[in-house]
Write a protein that holds these residues in place. Structure first.
Motif, short mmCIF file in Angstrom:
data_model
loop_
_atom_site.label_atom_id
_atom_site.label_comp_id
_atom_site.label_asym_id
_atom_site.label_seq_id
_atom_site.Cartn_x
_atom_site.Cartn_y
_atom_site.Cartn_z
N LYS A 196 0.82 -1.20 0.00
CA LYS A 196 0.00 0.00 0.00
C LYS A 196 0.85 1.26 0.00
CE LYS A 196 -4.02 -2.11 2.27
NZ LYS A 196 -4.91 -2.09 3.46
N LYS A 197 2.12 1.10 0.35
CA LYS A 197 3.05 2.25 0.38
C LYS A 197 3.82 2.39 -0.93
CE LYS A 197 2.37 3.09 4.84
NZ LYS A 197 1.84 4.37 5.37
N VAL A 198 3.56 1.48 -1.88
CA VAL A 198 4.34 1.44 -3.12
C VAL A 198 3.44 1.75 -4.31
CG1 VAL A 198 5.75 0.01 -4.63
CG2 VAL A 198 5.92 -0.25 -2.15
N LYS A 199 3.91 2.62 -5.19
CA LYS A 199 3.22 2.89 -6.44
C LYS A 199 4.05 2.32 -7.58
CE LYS A 199 0.84 7.09 -4.89
NZ LYS A 199 0.64 8.55 -5.12
N ASP A 200 3.45 1.42 -8.33
CA ASP A 200 4.17 0.78 -9.41
C ASP A 200 3.20 0.35 -10.49
OD1 ASP A 200 6.07 -0.57 -10.97
OD2 ASP A 200 5.69 -2.45 -9.91
N SER A 201 3.44 0.80 -11.71
CA SER A 201 2.59 0.42 -12.84
C SER A 201 3.41 -0.24 -13.95
CB SER A 201 1.87 1.65 -13.39
OG SER A 201 2.82 2.63 -13.82
N THR A 202 4.65 -0.62 -13.64
CA THR A 202 5.53 -1.19 -14.65
C THR A 202 5.49 -2.71 -14.59
OG1 THR A 202 7.01 0.72 -14.43
CG2 THR A 202 7.89 -1.23 -15.55
N ALA A 203 5.20 -3.34 -15.70
CA ALA A 203 5.09 -4.79 -15.76
C ALA A 203 6.46 -5.43 -15.98
CB ALA A 203 4.15 -5.20 -16.89
N PRO A 204 6.61 -6.71 -15.61
CA PRO A 204 7.85 -7.43 -15.93
C PRO A 204 8.07 -7.49 -17.44
CG PRO A 204 6.51 -8.66 -14.35
CD PRO A 204 5.65 -7.54 -14.87
N ARG A 205 9.33 -7.63 -17.83
CA ARG A 205 9.67 -7.73 -19.26
C ARG A 205 10.61 -8.90 -19.48
NH1 ARG A 205 10.62 -2.06 -18.69
NH2 ARG A 205 12.87 -2.38 -18.94
N ALA A 206 10.38 -9.61 -20.58
CA ALA A 206 11.24 -10.74 -20.94
C ALA A 206 12.37 -10.26 -21.83
CB ALA A 206 10.43 -11.82 -21.65
N GLU A 207 13.52 -10.91 -21.70
CA GLU A 207 14.67 -10.59 -22.55
C GLU A 207 15.00 -11.72 -23.51
OE1 GLU A 207 18.03 -9.33 -20.29
OE2 GLU A 207 17.03 -7.52 -19.55
N GLY A 208 14.40 -12.86 -23.33
CA GLY A 208 14.65 -13.98 -24.23
C GLY A 208 14.12 -15.26 -23.64
N PHE A 209 14.13 -16.32 -24.44
CA PHE A 209 13.70 -17.62 -23.93
C PHE A 209 14.70 -18.68 -24.38
CE2 PHE A 209 11.58 -17.15 -28.04
CZ PHE A 209 11.74 -18.40 -28.63
N MET A 210 14.62 -19.83 -23.74
CA MET A 210 15.54 -20.92 -24.05
C MET A 210 14.74 -22.20 -24.19
SD MET A 210 18.98 -22.15 -21.99
CE MET A 210 20.04 -20.93 -22.77
N LEU A 211 15.21 -23.08 -25.07
CA LEU A 211 14.59 -24.38 -25.27
C LEU A 211 15.60 -25.46 -24.88
CD1 LEU A 211 12.78 -23.74 -28.66
CD2 LEU A 211 11.79 -23.69 -26.35
N PHE A 212 15.10 -26.48 -24.18
CA PHE A 212 15.93 -27.53 -23.61
C PHE A 212 15.50 -28.89 -24.20
CE2 PHE A 212 15.63 -24.07 -20.63
CZ PHE A 212 16.87 -23.97 -20.03
N PRO A 213 16.05 -29.30 -25.33
CA PRO A 213 15.74 -30.65 -25.82
C PRO A 213 16.25 -31.69 -24.83
CG PRO A 213 17.54 -29.69 -27.09
CD PRO A 213 17.02 -28.61 -26.20
N GLN A 214 15.40 -32.63 -24.43
CA GLN A 214 15.80 -33.61 -23.43
C GLN A 214 16.75 -34.64 -24.05
OE1 GLN A 214 14.65 -33.18 -19.91
NE2 GLN A 214 14.71 -31.30 -21.14
N PRO A 215 17.85 -34.97 -23.36
CA PRO A 215 18.87 -35.84 -23.93
C PRO A 215 18.29 -37.17 -24.44
CG PRO A 215 19.65 -34.88 -21.88
CD PRO A 215 18.20 -34.51 -22.01
N GLY A 216 18.51 -37.44 -25.70
CA GLY A 216 18.04 -38.68 -26.31
C GLY A 216 16.56 -38.75 -26.57
N ARG A 217 15.85 -37.62 -26.30
CA ARG A 217 14.39 -37.64 -26.42
C ARG A 217 13.85 -36.48 -27.25
NH1 ARG A 217 12.31 -37.34 -20.56
NH2 ARG A 217 10.30 -37.87 -21.52
N GLY A 218 14.67 -35.47 -27.54
CA GLY A 218 14.15 -34.33 -28.28
C GLY A 218 15.24 -33.58 -29.01
N VAL A 219 14.82 -32.81 -30.02
CA VAL A 219 15.75 -31.96 -30.77
C VAL A 219 15.10 -30.60 -31.02
CG1 VAL A 219 17.01 -33.82 -31.93
CG2 VAL A 219 14.93 -32.91 -32.96
N VAL A 220 15.94 -29.56 -31.12
CA VAL A 220 15.50 -28.22 -31.49
C VAL A 220 16.38 -27.77 -32.64
CG1 VAL A 220 15.35 -25.82 -30.76
CG2 VAL A 220 14.65 -27.64 -29.19
N ASN A 221 15.74 -27.34 -33.73
CA ASN A 221 16.48 -26.97 -34.95
C ASN A 221 17.47 -28.06 -35.33
OD1 ASN A 221 15.11 -24.58 -35.36
ND2 ASN A 221 16.64 -23.31 -34.33
N GLY A 222 17.05 -29.30 -35.14
CA GLY A 222 17.86 -30.44 -35.55
C GLY A 222 18.97 -30.83 -34.60
N GLY A 223 19.16 -30.08 -33.50
CA GLY A 223 20.25 -30.37 -32.56
C GLY A 223 19.75 -30.68 -31.17
#
Length: 571
Positions: A196-223
């Motif tokens: 109640k003592k804080v004024k804030d109207s700024t939302a969080p912002r993303a800077e990027g994302f990451m993909l994690f192909p699971q070993p032996g179970r998935g690929v991303v862009n062929g790798g």
């Protein structure tokens, strides 16, 4: 529910019982018990702010730190030390400490069911300040602790209990405030008490994302390597099999440049929720799970099987992992929000593309299972990793190097750091002993650049025994070089009444230090652990003012190498 309630009350009477209970009761049940009750309690309880000036934060609860979550709120103090810190409610002071890590520290138990820890203070107030200094001289130690009786130091809301500072491991003047729920002993987000003592109207912002192909179970862009992408990828992304996602994002507040951790993250795929994280509380023993949840500054939106962090909630039946098994677009939406409801979204698409997924190639002895006790025995190396220390299966990229002059082989357990949830015992055999004093030997971690850092260890029957918390690269080294002692501005000591030394040890680190003035103990301390300087504030009660004096400082490193220096000054 009555039965669960009885278990909960019993478990919270003992820390070991809490840990045992968490191993056998599903995390979401605990979350329901703790969080729902905690939210109601926070709504009912009230705190006044610790300062009488407007609230601005330099750090928030749960920010990603090395091996732990940031446990509280960091209040800005206008770049100055010595601001009066007030009691937040009625209660009593329960613990008083001076440490190298947190500086001057004051714990307060409040009558409303919460306690707080104020860290990085510059000073205590009377009569605590005098009591602490007296104890420091009695014990001849900068680091001291006092546990007062409950009625010894009562406080009222608004009462000045300390002065803010920049002591301990602190990069600038601020007040770090932890809030702990008495019923559970858990760290909780203090922000709702002060929103109640804080004024804030700024939302969080993303800077990027990451993909994690699971070993032996998935690929991303062929790798099969983890791949990071900007928020708006320039090229289409293809995937096949089982993958995980993660996001790098920060929260911001109006009028300041600081960035903060994101309280709420929700991932949806094709309109269905996959995982949500709510950073609002954690138990102390959950801290190292941050190593499983995060990858650098990326927050994973899937849960590794050995990660029991209760702030993570998967809802897709696959621990948040996504199966790409159709040749079509998969639509990902991240929703980021802060404690005041400011919200932003990130959208991206993966195109399912059928691709051959090669199995993991490995030798069985180097395949470690997260749900079993694992052993590694090689010539000159013994390692035991008990069950519960790994968050997921690991295929070690093991290698060993040897140079003719080495004390021991250099063992690469894995080419990238694999964090362990606890310390695990490792023994490295010595190939040769260039010196006979075995206290000078230590186990050294080796960085990718070849630099060494001390992990500690003791000699036993031809081996150096040590407890490690990461699967990395290790060897044995010898430290025979004493620390360095450099006086800082000695010509100013008499005028300022302040003696300052810069001390440094290049290998195993400083273990202890002791100073005297004219042969009597002098209270040297390390007020700020970042610069590491040893400081003595001259006190006429202990040093006679008006004449020449001799200061002697002795510094010892972890391997027992010691250096003593003497200097004269006039005060």
């Amino acid at each position: 529910m009555a039965k669960i309630g009885i278990i909960f009350i019993f478990a919270c009477t003992n820390e070991k019982e809490v840990i045992t209970m968490k191993l056998y009761i599903k995390p979401f049940i605990l979350s329901l018990l703790f969080v729902s009750g905690g939210v109601r309690a926070q709504e009912d309880a009230s705190f006044i702010p610790p300062f009488d000036f407007p609230i601005v934060f330099s750090g928030n609860f749960g920010e990603i730190r090395a091996n732990h979550f940031h446990g509280g709120l960091d209040f800005k103090t206008g770049g100055a030390i010595g601001k009066r810190v007030r009691a937040l409610a009625d209660g009593h002071i329960s613990r008083i400490r001076v440490t190298h890590g947190s500086g001057y520290v004051l714990d307060v138990d409040y009558d409303n069911g919460y306690s707080t820890i104020c860290r990085h203070l510059s000073a205590f107030v009377s009569p605590i300040a005098e009591r602490v200094k007296k104890l420091q001289y009695e014990k001849e130690s900068w680091e001291v602790e006092i546990i007062p009786e409950p009625g010894e130091y009562p406080v009222k809301a608004g009462q000045v209990i300390a002065l803010s500072g920049n002591t301990g491991y602190s990069f600038g003047p601020h007040l770090h405030l932890d809030v702990i729920e008495a019923a559970t002993g858990e760290y909780i987000d203090p922000f709702p008490f002060f929103k109640k003592k804080v004024k804030d109207s700024t939302a969080p912002r993303a800077e990027g994302f990451m993909l994690f192909p699971q070993p032996g179970r998935g690929v991303v862009n062929g790798g099969q390597k983890n791949q990071n992408f900007p928020v708006k990828p320039e090229k289409p992304i293809t995937a096949w099999g089982v993958i995980g996602a993660g996001i790098r994002a920060y929260d911001y507040m109006d009028g300041v440049r600081n960035r903060y951790g994101v309280r709420n993250v929700v991932l949806e795929v094709d309109g269905k929720e996959v995982l949500r994280s709510t950073v609002d509380r954690f138990a102390y023993e959950e801290n190292r799970y941050i190593n499983s949840w995060t990858y650098g500054q990326y927050m994973k939106s899937f849960i590794e099987p050995g990660n029991h962090l209760r702030m993570l909630h998967a809802s897709n039946g696959n621990r948040g992992l996504i199966e790409i098994n159709e040749e079509r677009p998969y639509h990902f939406v991240y929703t980021l929000s802060d404690a005041l409801g400011n919200t932003s979204k990130v959208r991206f698409t993966l195109q399912g593309k059928k691709t051959n997924i090669p199995p993991v190639e490995h030798r069985e002895k180097y395949a470690f299972k997260w749900d079993k006790t694992n052993y590694l025995q090689e010539p000159g190396l013994e390692l035991v990793i008990p069950r519960g220390m790994l968050y997921d299966d690991v295929w070690l990229n093991y290698a060993v190097r040897a140079d003719s002059g080495d004390i021991a082989f250099t063992y690469q357990l894995n080419d990238t750091r694999v964090p362990l949830h606890g310390a695990c015992e490792m023994r490295i055999g010595l190939r040769r002993r260039p010196i006979e004093d075995m206290s000078k030997y230590y186990v050294a971690g080796v960085t990718a650049r070849g630099d060494k850092y001390s992990v500690g260890g003791t000699y036993e029957d031809g081996f150096m025994k040590v407890r490690i918390r990461d699967l990395g690269t290790y060897t044995v080294a010898v430290d025979t070089v004493p620390p360095e002692i450099t006086p800082l501005n000695p010509q100013q000591w008499g005028r300022t009444g302040r003696i300052v030394f810069k001390v440094k040890d290049r290998e195993t680190g400083i273990s202890s230090y002791r100073g005297t003035i004219d042969g009597e103990y002098a209270l040297f301390g390390k007020p700020n652990a970042v610069n590491g300087n040893l400081v003595c504030e001259l006190d006429p009660k202990h040093v006679k003012n008006g004449g020449k004096h001799v200061v002697e400082i002795t510094v010892t490193d972890v391997c027992g190498n010691r250096r003593t220096e003497r200097f004269e000054f006039v005060w």
